[in-house]
Design an enzyme around this catalytic site. Structure first.
Site, PDB file in Angstrom:
ATOM      1  N   ARG A   1       0.854  -1.206   0.000  1.00  0.00           N
ATOM      2  CA  ARG A   1       0.000   0.000   0.000  1.00  0.00           C
ATOM      3  C   ARG A   1       0.886   1.251   0.000  1.00  0.00           C
ATOM      4  O   ARG A   1       2.104   1.148   0.068  1.00  0.00           O
ATOM      5  CB  ARG A   1      -0.959  -0.008   1.197  1.00  0.00           C
ATOM      6  CG  ARG A   1      -0.281  -0.185   2.535  1.00  0.00           C
ATOM      7  CD  ARG A   1      -1.290  -0.635   3.597  1.00  0.00           C
ATOM      8  NE  ARG A   1      -0.632  -1.096   4.787  1.00  0.00           N
ATOM      9  CZ  ARG A   1      -0.333  -0.318   5.828  1.00  0.00           C
ATOM     10  NH1 ARG A   1      -0.628   0.940   5.813  1.00  0.00           N
ATOM     11  NH2 ARG A   1       0.267  -0.837   6.890  1.00  0.00           N
TER      12      ARG A   1
ATOM     13  N   SER B   1      12.845  10.530   5.262  1.00  0.00           N
ATOM     14  CA  SER B   1      11.758  11.492   5.509  1.00  0.00           C
ATOM     15  C   SER B   1      12.391  12.847   5.785  1.00  0.00           C
ATOM     16  O   SER B   1      13.521  12.914   6.279  1.00  0.00           O
ATOM     17  CB  SER B   1      10.971  11.060   6.742  1.00  0.00           C
ATOM     18  OG  SER B   1      10.130  12.111   7.172  1.00  0.00           O
TER      19      SER B   1
ATOM     20  N   TYR C   1      10.629   8.238  15.443  1.00  0.00           N
ATOM     21  CA  TYR C   1      10.560   8.284  13.971  1.00  0.00           C
ATOM     22  C   TYR C   1      11.691   9.167  13.425  1.00  0.00           C
ATOM     23  O   TYR C   1      12.406   8.782  12.495  1.00  0.00           O
ATOM     24  CB  TYR C   1       9.185   8.815  13.558  1.00  0.00           C
ATOM     25  CG  TYR C   1       8.931   8.759  12.069  1.00  0.00           C
ATOM     26  CD1 TYR C   1       8.621   7.555  11.432  1.00  0.00           C
ATOM     27  CD2 TYR C   1       9.002   9.911  11.278  1.00  0.00           C
ATOM     28  CE1 TYR C   1       8.387   7.509  10.070  1.00  0.00           C
ATOM     29  CE2 TYR C   1       8.763   9.864   9.912  1.00  0.00           C
ATOM     30  CZ  TYR C   1       8.450   8.668   9.308  1.00  0.00           C
ATOM     31  OH  TYR C   1       8.224   8.618   7.952  1.00  0.00           O
TER      32      TYR C   1
ATOM     33  N   ALA D   1      14.490   9.860  14.884  1.00  0.00           N
ATOM     34  CA  ALA D   1      15.772   9.169  15.102  1.00  0.00           C
ATOM     35  C   ALA D   1      15.985   8.097  14.036  1.00  0.00           C
ATOM     36  O   ALA D   1      17.094   7.945  13.507  1.00  0.00           O
ATOM     37  CB  ALA D   1      15.797   8.559  16.501  1.00  0.00           C
TER      38      ALA D   1
HETATM   39  P1  NAP Z   1       1.987   2.948   4.823  1.00  0.00           P
HETATM   40  O1  NAP Z   1       0.906   3.335   3.889  1.00  0.00           O
HETATM   41  O2  NAP Z   1       1.685   2.814   6.261  1.00  0.00           O
HETATM   42  O3  NAP Z   1       2.677   1.603   4.290  1.00  0.00           O
HETATM   43  C1  NAP Z   1       3.710   1.013   5.022  1.00  0.00           C
HETATM   44  C2  NAP Z   1       4.198  -0.218   4.292  1.00  0.00           C
HETATM   45  O4  NAP Z   1       5.271  -0.792   5.067  1.00  0.00           O
HETATM   46  C3  NAP Z   1       3.128  -1.277   4.151  1.00  0.00           C
HETATM   47  O5  NAP Z   1       3.249  -1.901   2.902  1.00  0.00           O
HETATM   48  C4  NAP Z   1       3.480  -2.262   5.277  1.00  0.00           C
HETATM   49  O6  NAP Z   1       3.103  -3.615   5.004  1.00  0.00           O
HETATM   50  C5  NAP Z   1       4.988  -2.172   5.256  1.00  0.00           C
HETATM   51  N1  NAP Z   1       5.594  -2.675   6.491  1.00  0.00           N
HETATM   52  C6  NAP Z   1       5.414  -2.217   7.757  1.00  0.00           C
HETATM   53  N2  NAP Z   1       6.142  -2.952   8.618  1.00  0.00           N
HETATM   54  C7  NAP Z   1       6.799  -3.887   7.881  1.00  0.00           C
HETATM   55  C8  NAP Z   1       7.712  -4.928   8.193  1.00  0.00           C
HETATM   56  N3  NAP Z   1       8.108  -5.176   9.440  1.00  0.00           N
HETATM   57  N4  NAP Z   1       8.184  -5.684   7.173  1.00  0.00           N
HETATM   58  C9  NAP Z   1       7.794  -5.464   5.891  1.00  0.00           C
HETATM   59  N5  NAP Z   1       6.924  -4.498   5.546  1.00  0.00           N
HETATM   60  C10 NAP Z   1       6.444  -3.713   6.528  1.00  0.00           C
HETATM   61  O7  NAP Z   1       3.191   4.001   4.761  1.00  0.00           O
HETATM   62  P2  NAP Z   1       3.661   5.048   3.640  1.00  0.00           P
HETATM   63  O8  NAP Z   1       3.138   6.380   4.031  1.00  0.00           O
HETATM   64  O9  NAP Z   1       3.432   4.517   2.285  1.00  0.00           O
HETATM   65  O10 NAP Z   1       5.224   5.063   3.973  1.00  0.00           O
HETATM   66  C11 NAP Z   1       6.183   4.350   3.219  1.00  0.00           C
HETATM   67  C12 NAP Z   1       7.566   4.843   3.602  1.00  0.00           C
HETATM   68  O11 NAP Z   1       7.653   6.259   3.373  1.00  0.00           O
HETATM   69  C13 NAP Z   1       7.888   4.647   5.085  1.00  0.00           C
HETATM   70  O12 NAP Z   1       9.250   4.299   5.249  1.00  0.00           O
HETATM   71  C14 NAP Z   1       7.632   6.032   5.673  1.00  0.00           C
HETATM   72  O13 NAP Z   1       8.361   6.245   6.860  1.00  0.00           O
HETATM   73  C15 NAP Z   1       8.097   6.919   4.544  1.00  0.00           C
HETATM   74  N6  NAP Z   1       7.521   8.261   4.603  1.00  0.00           N
HETATM   75  C16 NAP Z   1       6.175   8.482   4.569  1.00  0.00           C
HETATM   76  C17 NAP Z   1       5.684   9.773   4.644  1.00  0.00           C
HETATM   77  C18 NAP Z   1       4.217  10.091   4.633  1.00  0.00           C
HETATM   78  O14 NAP Z   1       3.871  11.272   4.870  1.00  0.00           O
HETATM   79  N7  NAP Z   1       3.326   9.152   4.344  1.00  0.00           N
HETATM   80  C19 NAP Z   1       6.585  10.863   4.769  1.00  0.00           C
HETATM   81  C20 NAP Z   1       7.938  10.600   4.803  1.00  0.00           C
HETATM   82  C21 NAP Z   1       8.404   9.310   4.720  1.00  0.00           C
HETATM   83  P3  NAP Z   1       1.652  -4.194   5.478  1.00  0.00           P
HETATM   84  O15 NAP Z   1       0.641  -3.424   4.661  1.00  0.00           O
HETATM   85  O16 NAP Z   1       1.713  -5.615   5.122  1.00  0.00           O
HETATM   86  O17 NAP Z   1       1.555  -3.896   6.935  1.00  0.00           O
END
Ligand code: NAP
Length: 249
Positions: free
Chosen positions: A15, A142, A157, A159
């Site tokens: 996702r 991030s 987060y 850190a």
């Molecule tokens: P998200 O929608 O919550 O998706 C997180 C993804 O990580 C999901 O596919 C989840 O799998 C997977 N995941 C979580 N724990 C895991 C584990 N132990 N092993 C394997 N997969 C795991 O998050 P997102 O917003 O797309 O974020 C993706 C990345 O971008 C992250 O690293 C986040 O820190 C970074 N980021 C996001 C934002 C933001 O504003 N959204 C900003 C800066 C950086 P499941 O679905 O199977 O749980």
């Protein structure tokens, strides 16, 4: 077809941002490995959509914070496709709680998934890329990890992402000249991850953003495409900020 026949592992691709990267990479000709931990139905649906559009994809369930599961993820990729050109360390978690409310377990979980996960996946994939004399690693960091005060609310987060930025540069030094390592530092991207962040904080973020909108998964995926493409081959150890100008340096 900027990634024609390249093999890409994208962690956390069931996702959000990871899913957009997997779908875009597949549209650009890559064969993709969709990693997930809980969202099996969603991961299978991503692979299904890619195949219906003529692409190739497999799903592998693995917890990126566990070395034996990461080994299996990489072994399955090698058995299926025989090489690995691109690793996107995207899997991550975000606990939207104040410093004084976060438990030790939640601290450990965040560091283990967001930071150790990238270390474990890179350690498993790098020897293969070194043997190939070619590969690229993209870390999803991030702008929280860049010491921009209004993005530094969530201590564990911040850190983990500051660690990710350090890991990116240290690996770029260690793995050259055949492997490039870069990070993307997104700002506020509308996904399930940020849904629990207080609306007043969300409004503040928007006020601070010169481009006056939240980011989309596609905004981030387009940057991940550039960094994985041959056009980016002279770029390594860099942090690419995708935040609509919020916290610009
Ligand atoms: P998200 O929608 O919550 O998706 C997180 C993804 O990580 C999901 O596919 C989840 O799998 C997977 N995941 C979580 N724990 C895991 C584990 N132990 N092993 C394997 N997969 C795991 O998050 P997102 O917003 O797309 O974020 C993706 C990345 O971008 C992250 O690293 C986040 O820190 C970074 N980021 C996001 C934002 C933001 O504003 N959204 C900003 C800066 C950086 P499941 O679905 O199977 O749980």
């Amino acid at each position: 077809m900027r990634l024609k026949d390249k093999i890409a592992i994208i962690t956390g691709a069931s996702r959000g941002i990871g899913r957009s990267i997997a779908e875009l990479y597949a549209r650009e000709g890559a064969k993709v490995v969709i990693n997930y931990i809980r969202s099996e139905k969603e991961a299978l649906a991503v692979a299904d959509r890619i195949r219906k559009q003529g692409g190739q994809a497999i799903c592998v369930k693995a917890d990126v914070s566990k070395s034996d599961e990461v080994k299996r993820l990489v072994e399955t990729t090698m058995k299926t496709y025989g090489r690995i050109d691109i690793l996107v360390n995207n899997a991550g978690v975000h606990i939207a709680k104040d410093f004084f409310e976060v438990t030790e377990n939640e601290w450990d979980q965040t560091i283990d998934i967001n930071l150790k996960g990238a270390y474990l996946c890179s350690k498993e994939v790098a020897p293969i890329m070194l043997k190939q004399k070619q590969g690229t690693i993209i870390n999803m960091s991030s702008n929280s990890g860049l010491y921009h005060p209004s993005a530094m609310r969530f201590t564990e987060y911040v850190a983990s992402k500051a660690g990710m930025n350090g890991l990116t540069k240290a690996l770029a030094l260690r793995l050259g000249p055949h492997i490039t390592v870069n990070a993307i530092c997104p700002g506020f991207i509308k996904t399930e991850m940020v849904a629990e962040i207080d609306p007043s904080v969300q409004k503040m973020v928007l006020d601070e953003t010169p481009l006056k909108r939240f980011g989309t998964c596609e905004d981030v995926a387009n940057c991940a495409l550039f960094l994985a493409s041959d056009e980016a081959w002279f770029i390594t150890g860099e942090l690419l900020i995708v935040a609509g100008g919020r916290g610009m340096h």
